[in-house]
Design a protein around this motif. Structure first.
Motif, PDB file in Angstrom:
ATOM      1  N   ALA A 138      30.142  13.874  28.141  1.00  0.00           N
ATOM      2  CA  ALA A 138      30.530  13.934  26.726  1.00  0.00           C
ATOM      3  C   ALA A 138      29.671  14.963  25.993  1.00  0.00           C
ATOM      4  CB  ALA A 138      30.402  12.558  26.085  1.00  0.00           C
ATOM      5  N   CYS A 139      28.401  15.020  26.322  1.00  0.00           N
ATOM      6  CA  CYS A 139      27.501  16.006  25.683  1.00  0.00           C
ATOM      7  C   CYS A 139      27.919  17.427  26.057  1.00  0.00           C
ATOM      8  CB  CYS A 139      26.051  15.764  26.105  1.00  0.00           C
ATOM      9  SG  CYS A 139      25.338  14.285  25.380  1.00  0.00           S
ATOM     10  N   GLU A 140      28.312  17.601  27.320  1.00  0.00           N
ATOM     11  CA  GLU A 140      28.726  18.935  27.781  1.00  0.00           C
ATOM     12  C   GLU A 140      30.012  19.357  27.058  1.00  0.00           C
ATOM     13  OE1 GLU A 140      26.273  19.609  29.930  1.00  0.00           O
ATOM     14  OE2 GLU A 140      26.877  21.702  30.021  1.00  0.00           O
ATOM     15  N   ASP A 141      30.929  18.374  26.876  1.00  0.00           N
ATOM     16  CA  ASP A 141      32.236  18.678  26.286  1.00  0.00           C
ATOM     17  C   ASP A 141      32.156  18.911  24.784  1.00  0.00           C
ATOM     18  OD1 ASP A 141      33.219  18.379  28.770  1.00  0.00           O
ATOM     19  OD2 ASP A 141      34.103  16.386  28.453  1.00  0.00           O
ATOM     20  N   ASP A 142      31.230  18.233  24.109  1.00  0.00           N
ATOM     21  CA  ASP A 142      31.125  18.385  22.654  1.00  0.00           C
ATOM     22  C   ASP A 142      29.644  18.566  22.292  1.00  0.00           C
ATOM     23  OD1 ASP A 142      31.296  18.382  19.931  1.00  0.00           O
ATOM     24  OD2 ASP A 142      32.612  16.626  19.790  1.00  0.00           O
ATOM     25  N   LYS A 143      29.194  19.794  22.489  1.00  0.00           N
ATOM     26  CA  LYS A 143      27.759  20.078  22.322  1.00  0.00           C
ATOM     27  C   LYS A 143      27.327  19.921  20.865  1.00  0.00           C
ATOM     28  CE  LYS A 143      27.379  23.145  26.342  1.00  0.00           C
ATOM     29  NZ  LYS A 143      28.777  23.206  26.808  1.00  0.00           N
ATOM     30  N   GLU A 144      28.261  20.196  19.928  1.00  0.00           N
ATOM     31  CA  GLU A 144      27.888  20.075  18.509  1.00  0.00           C
ATOM     32  C   GLU A 144      27.639  18.622  18.131  1.00  0.00           C
ATOM     33  OE1 GLU A 144      30.380  22.049  15.671  1.00  0.00           O
ATOM     34  OE2 GLU A 144      30.152  23.948  16.745  1.00  0.00           O
ATOM     35  N   ALA A 145      28.558  17.749  18.576  1.00  0.00           N
ATOM     36  CA  ALA A 145      28.382  16.317  18.271  1.00  0.00           C
ATOM     37  C   ALA A 145      27.118  15.800  18.949  1.00  0.00           C
ATOM     38  CB  ALA A 145      29.606  15.532  18.736  1.00  0.00           C
ATOM     39  N   CYS A 146      26.876  16.262  20.167  1.00  0.00           N
ATOM     40  CA  CYS A 146      25.683  15.861  20.908  1.00  0.00           C
ATOM     41  C   CYS A 146      24.429  16.262  20.126  1.00  0.00           C
ATOM     42  CB  CYS A 146      25.729  16.505  22.290  1.00  0.00           C
ATOM     43  SG  CYS A 146      24.224  16.316  23.251  1.00  0.00           S
ATOM     44  N   TRP A 147      24.418  17.478  19.612  1.00  0.00           N
ATOM     45  CA  TRP A 147      23.255  17.974  18.867  1.00  0.00           C
ATOM     46  C   TRP A 147      23.054  17.182  17.575  1.00  0.00           C
ATOM     47  CZ3 TRP A 147      20.221  21.354  21.386  1.00  0.00           C
ATOM     48  CH2 TRP A 147      19.137  21.896  20.684  1.00  0.00           C
ATOM     49  N   ARG A 148      24.186  16.935  16.867  1.00  0.00           N
ATOM     50  CA  ARG A 148      24.098  16.165  15.609  1.00  0.00           C
ATOM     51  C   ARG A 148      23.494  14.786  15.846  1.00  0.00           C
ATOM     52  NH1 ARG A 148      29.058  17.841  14.389  1.00  0.00           N
ATOM     53  NH2 ARG A 148      30.069  15.920  15.092  1.00  0.00           N
ATOM     54  N   THR A 149      23.981  14.126  16.912  1.00  0.00           N
ATOM     55  CA  THR A 149      23.546  12.741  17.165  1.00  0.00           C
ATOM     56  C   THR A 149      22.140  12.705  17.768  1.00  0.00           C
ATOM     57  OG1 THR A 149      25.852  12.241  17.633  1.00  0.00           O
ATOM     58  CG2 THR A 149      24.241  10.582  18.291  1.00  0.00           C
ATOM     59  N   ASN A 150      21.901  13.563  18.751  1.00  0.00           N
ATOM     60  CA  ASN A 150      20.651  13.436  19.505  1.00  0.00           C
ATOM     61  C   ASN A 150      19.493  14.194  18.876  1.00  0.00           C
ATOM     62  OD1 ASN A 150      22.339  12.045  21.168  1.00  0.00           O
ATOM     63  ND2 ASN A 150      22.046  13.320  22.975  1.00  0.00           N
ATOM     64  N   VAL A 151      19.785  15.318  18.230  1.00  0.00           N
ATOM     65  CA  VAL A 151      18.681  16.149  17.713  1.00  0.00           C
ATOM     66  C   VAL A 151      18.539  15.989  16.193  1.00  0.00           C
ATOM     67  CG1 VAL A 151      17.671  18.451  17.671  1.00  0.00           C
ATOM     68  CG2 VAL A 151      19.170  17.799  19.565  1.00  0.00           C
ATOM     69  N   ASP A 152      19.624  16.313  15.446  1.00  0.00           N
ATOM     70  CA  ASP A 152      19.505  16.289  13.979  1.00  0.00           C
ATOM     71  C   ASP A 152      19.136  14.889  13.474  1.00  0.00           C
ATOM     72  OD1 ASP A 152      20.222  18.929  14.087  1.00  0.00           O
ATOM     73  OD2 ASP A 152      22.317  18.608  13.510  1.00  0.00           O
ATOM     74  N   ALA A 153      19.773  13.861  14.049  1.00  0.00           N
ATOM     75  CA  ALA A 153      19.484  12.486  13.595  1.00  0.00           C
ATOM     76  C   ALA A 153      18.036  12.116  13.914  1.00  0.00           C
ATOM     77  CB  ALA A 153      20.448  11.495  14.257  1.00  0.00           C
ATOM     78  N   THR A 154      17.535  12.573  15.063  1.00  0.00           N
ATOM     79  CA  THR A 154      16.147  12.252  15.433  1.00  0.00           C
ATOM     80  C   THR A 154      15.176  12.973  14.500  1.00  0.00           C
ATOM     81  OG1 THR A 154      16.839  11.962  17.722  1.00  0.00           O
ATOM     82  CG2 THR A 154      14.485  12.272  17.344  1.00  0.00           C
ATOM     83  N   ALA A 155      15.497  14.231  14.177  1.00  0.00           N
ATOM     84  CA  ALA A 155      14.628  14.975  13.255  1.00  0.00           C
ATOM     85  C   ALA A 155      14.558  14.259  11.906  1.00  0.00           C
ATOM     86  CB  ALA A 155      15.154  16.402  13.086  1.00  0.00           C
ATOM     87  N   ASN A 156      15.701  13.760  11.440  1.00  0.00           N
ATOM     88  CA  ASN A 156      15.731  13.049  10.156  1.00  0.00           C
ATOM     89  C   ASN A 156      14.914  11.759  10.225  1.00  0.00           C
ATOM     90  OD1 ASN A 156      16.765  12.506   7.464  1.00  0.00           O
ATOM     91  ND2 ASN A 156      18.120  10.981   8.408  1.00  0.00           N
ATOM     92  N   ILE A 157      15.064  11.036  11.331  1.00  0.00           N
ATOM     93  CA  ILE A 157      14.323   9.771  11.480  1.00  0.00           C
ATOM     94  C   ILE A 157      12.815  10.051  11.564  1.00  0.00           C
ATOM     95  CG2 ILE A 157      13.895   7.878  13.136  1.00  0.00           C
ATOM     96  CD1 ILE A 157      17.000   7.777  13.497  1.00  0.00           C
TER      97      ILE A 157
END
Ligand SMILES: NC(=O)c1ccc[n+]([C@@H]2O[C@H](COP(=O)([O-])OP(=O)(O)OC[C@H]3O[C@@H](n4cnc5c(N)ncnc54)[C@H](OP(=O)(O)O)[C@@H]3O)[C@@H](O)[C@H]2O)c1
Length: 307
Positions: free
Chosen positions: A83-102
């Motif tokens: 799923a991360c490979e298929d939708d790299k933007e969603a993966c980044w939003r969930t795994n990276v941007d959300a973690t940076a915010n937290i």
């Protein structure tokens, strides 16, 4: 002493449920579980549950204000490799941007952050890996976890721990996803053979042991990176061969294949797995052997476990 107020994100996955079960042994801890769905899947006793999408940065901010956590166990992630490979933007939003915010919010509110990371940070050319080995991910999931670890570092938060784990197995209430143990049990129970990769070395980890390690990190106020995995490093094929009889099945039903044949959708590192010397020495972490863990799990699954 202040009682801990622990916020869990992604609380209804395998690890989130194991963490909730573990934290129930710590009566002073006030635990708020959060997940995507309106109601919790976990049926055990918790301090409470609210729906929270971690990509909704304003909602996360409001929850920090309302609950005022002293610690956050951040498990929410897009964790399916394909799923991360298929939708790299969603993966980044969930795994990276959300973690940076937290991480930013943890710093602002003075909360400790425990983040769940993976042995897929590495290229798998020379595992098992220690905490200080250099990450070199080869797929979008691994890259997002490395970027999330870096985002925590860059946030300026001091009070953080990255818990790196590998091939977690176990059970829970109404789980959405199967894992290596429950998938094998389902197939063998149905009389099917089960294909397992002979070329992928991992450190299989029993979810309750991982949850014990996470609780220790919070209780002992530990910081930095910790590998928290099982003590054995096995190919997935050897793991299944070894554990099928513990579940009462014929190991001859486990058939060899390669990682590339099994998972054509995204590259996976092959020789991974992690070393746990730091967790053993600093946390007193003592995971079960694979055999002990499967015997324990088999009983929970109602299988005719061989002693
Ligand atoms: N399991 C392993 O072998 C393993 C190994 C290394 C690291 N990890 C890490 O450990 C953590 C927990 O993994 P797990 O095995 O428990 O996986 P999981 O079952 O997939 O748990 C992840 C949870 O996060 C939730 N989630 C996804 N997107 C979200 C969002 N935007 N907001 C809030 N929640 C969201 C998922 O909900 P839905 O199911 O409803 O999408 C799921 O409940 C993850 O960070 C994973 O990367 C796991």
């Amino acid at each position: 002493m202040h009682y801990p107020r622990i916020l869990i994100t992604g609380s209804d996955g395998l690890i989130g449920q194991a963490v909730q079960r573990e934290l129930a042994k710590w009566p002073e801890a006030d635990v708020l579980a959060t997940g995507l769905e309106p109601r919790p899947r976990y049926a055990g006793k918790t301090g409470g549950y609210v729906a929270l999408d971690v990509t909704d940065q304003k909602a996360v901010e409001r929850l920090f204000q309302d609950f005022a956590p002293t610690a956050v166990i951040h498990l929410a992630a897009m964790s399916k490799v394909e799923a991360c490979e298929d939708d790299k933007e969603a993966c980044w939003r969930t795994n990276v941007d959300a973690t940076a915010n937290i991480a930013r919010l943890c710093k602002y509110h003075g909360a400790r952050l425990v983040f769940l990371s993976t042995d897929f940070l590495f290229d798998g050319k020379s595992g098992p890996y220690a905490e200080e080995d250099h990450p070199a991910p080869i797929n979008a999931y691994g890259r997002s976890k490395q970027a999330a670890e870096n985002a925590i570092l860059l946030s300026g938060l001091n009070n953080w721990a990255s818990v790196r784990t590998s091939l977690v197995f176990g059970t829970g209430d109404d789980l959405k996803r199967l894992n290596i143990a429950t998938l094998m049990a389902r197939e063998l129970k149905a009389g099917n053979t089960f294909l397992a990769a002979t070329d992928q070395l991992r450190s299989p980890t029993y979810a309750p042991d991982l949850a014990d390690g996470i609780r220790r990190i919070i209780q002992f106020e530990k910081m930095g990176t910790y590998n928290v995995v099982g003590r054995e490093r096995l190919t997935v094929f050897d793991l299944c061969k070894q554990t099928a009889p513990i579940f009462g099945f014929d190991p001859g039903m486990i058939l060899p294949t390669t990682t590339a044949e099994l998972h054509p959708g995204a590259p996976r590192p092959l020789q991974v797995g992690l070393l746990i010397l730091r967790a053993e020495s600093e946390l007193g972490y003592r995971p079960r052997s694979v055999s002990e863990a499967y015997a324990h799990l088999g009983k929970r699954l109602g299988l005719p476990v061989e002693a």
